[in-house]
Design a protein around this motif. Structure first.
Motif, short mmCIF file in Angstrom:
data_model
loop_
_atom_site.label_atom_id
_atom_site.label_comp_id
_atom_site.label_asym_id
_atom_site.label_seq_id
_atom_site.Cartn_x
_atom_site.Cartn_y
_atom_site.Cartn_z
N VAL A 103 45.34 -27.03 -6.91
CA VAL A 103 44.88 -27.54 -5.67
C VAL A 103 45.37 -29.04 -5.30
CG1 VAL A 103 43.11 -28.47 -4.23
CG2 VAL A 103 42.68 -26.28 -5.46
N ARG A 104 45.29 -29.72 -6.44
CA ARG A 104 45.84 -31.05 -6.26
C ARG A 104 47.31 -30.99 -6.39
NH1 ARG A 104 44.21 -34.34 -10.67
NH2 ARG A 104 43.29 -32.57 -11.79
N GLY A 105 48.09 -30.05 -6.93
CA GLY A 105 49.45 -30.08 -6.69
C GLY A 105 49.81 -29.70 -5.59
N ALA A 106 48.98 -28.72 -4.75
CA ALA A 106 49.39 -28.39 -3.59
C ALA A 106 49.15 -29.41 -2.31
CB ALA A 106 48.52 -27.11 -2.98
N ILE A 107 48.11 -30.35 -2.86
CA ILE A 107 47.88 -31.61 -1.79
C ILE A 107 49.21 -32.46 -2.00
CG2 ILE A 107 46.61 -33.83 -1.32
CD1 ILE A 107 44.24 -31.95 -2.36
N ALA A 108 49.66 -32.82 -3.18
CA ALA A 108 50.58 -33.52 -3.45
C ALA A 108 51.79 -33.28 -2.78
CB ALA A 108 50.84 -33.77 -4.86
N ALA A 109 52.04 -31.65 -2.65
CA ALA A 109 53.32 -31.24 -2.13
C ALA A 109 53.41 -31.37 -0.41
CB ALA A 109 53.50 -29.64 -2.20
N GLY A 110 52.02 -31.49 0.13
CA GLY A 110 51.94 -31.63 1.60
C GLY A 110 52.13 -33.26 1.99
#
Length: 242
Positions: A94-101
């Protein structure tokens, strides 16, 4: 005349990714704007009931939702406001997905913030209280144990619709906490960003006699500190930490 523009309307920018069905997160985060933090929210698709399957279905939408918040402008932090989905999808994912956005923004979840808050309080023996059914509570209990916390007790209220979780009365939350806390617990963690616990943490702490961290109080605390703001933003011992 010459129009003069501020660099930005408020010194800090915080993004919230909330569930389509969420009644609670934005209300709890309304405490932040007076502290110079602009709170900017977007919604992510979600359909009840709350089960591991419906929670996992949000995984592909997190990056897109984060990117929608003030496109092409930096944020200090982004909060993904779902405790159980952070567990089911995987907190790191989840935190990786936030960082991608939103590259460069601190990526915050109720789990990462909750763990940090409990450690800041010096609590490693805890009671876990959730509004979920047993099927959704079990992975969360396992997540806390994997994070190094000794669970003294785990209680769940058996609800499967997050809109009902948002309607649990304050009195019921306090009584559920009182019934849940086991001897030897150093803190109580109240899961679910839908539960209206953040604004009554002091009442819960008075009832149970130990520090209380809720999903929203933890993310509010972590988000404020990511923006460089400290102090008693909401009730509770966590907010009074230096």
């Amino acid at each position: 005349m010459t129009v003069v523009l501020d660099d930005r309307p408020l010194p800090h920018r915080l993004g919230l990714v909330t569930l389509a069905t969420d009644h609670t997160t934005e209300v709890d985060f309304a405490a932040l704007p007076p502290h110079g933090i602009g709170v900017y929210a977007t919604r992510i698709p979600f359909a009840n009931p709350v089960t591991p399957e419906t929670l996992a279905a949000m995984a592909g939408d997190v990056t897109r939702a984060a990117a929608l918040i003030l496109p092409d402008q930096d944020l200090d932090a982004v909060v993904y406001s779902c405790t159980s989905a952070s567990v089911v999808i995987g907190d790191d994912k989840v935190r990786g997905a936030i960082a991608a956005g939103k590259p460069g923004a601190a990526a915050i979840t109720p789990i990462s913030a909750g763990f940090a808050a409990l450690r800041a309080l010096g609590a490693d023996r805890i009671t876990l209280l959730t509004p979920y059914d047993a099927q959704t509570t079990q992975p969360m209990a396992e997540c806390f144990e994997a994070g190094g916390f000794a669970l003294q007790a785990v209680s769940c209220l058996g609800l499967t619709d997050d809109r009902d979780m948002a309607r649990i009365t304050h009195a019921s939350i306090v009584e559920a906490a009182r019934a849940a806390v086991a001897p030897g617990s150093q803190a109580l963690f109240v899961a679910c960003t839908a539960v209206r616990a953040a604004g009554i943490i002091d009442r819960i702490e008075n009832a149970v006699g130990i520090p209380v961290v809720s999903a929203n109080s933890a993310t509010l605390w972590a988000a404020a500190r990511a923006c460089g703001v400290a102090g008693a933003l909401a009730p509770g011992q966590l907010m009074r930490l230096p």
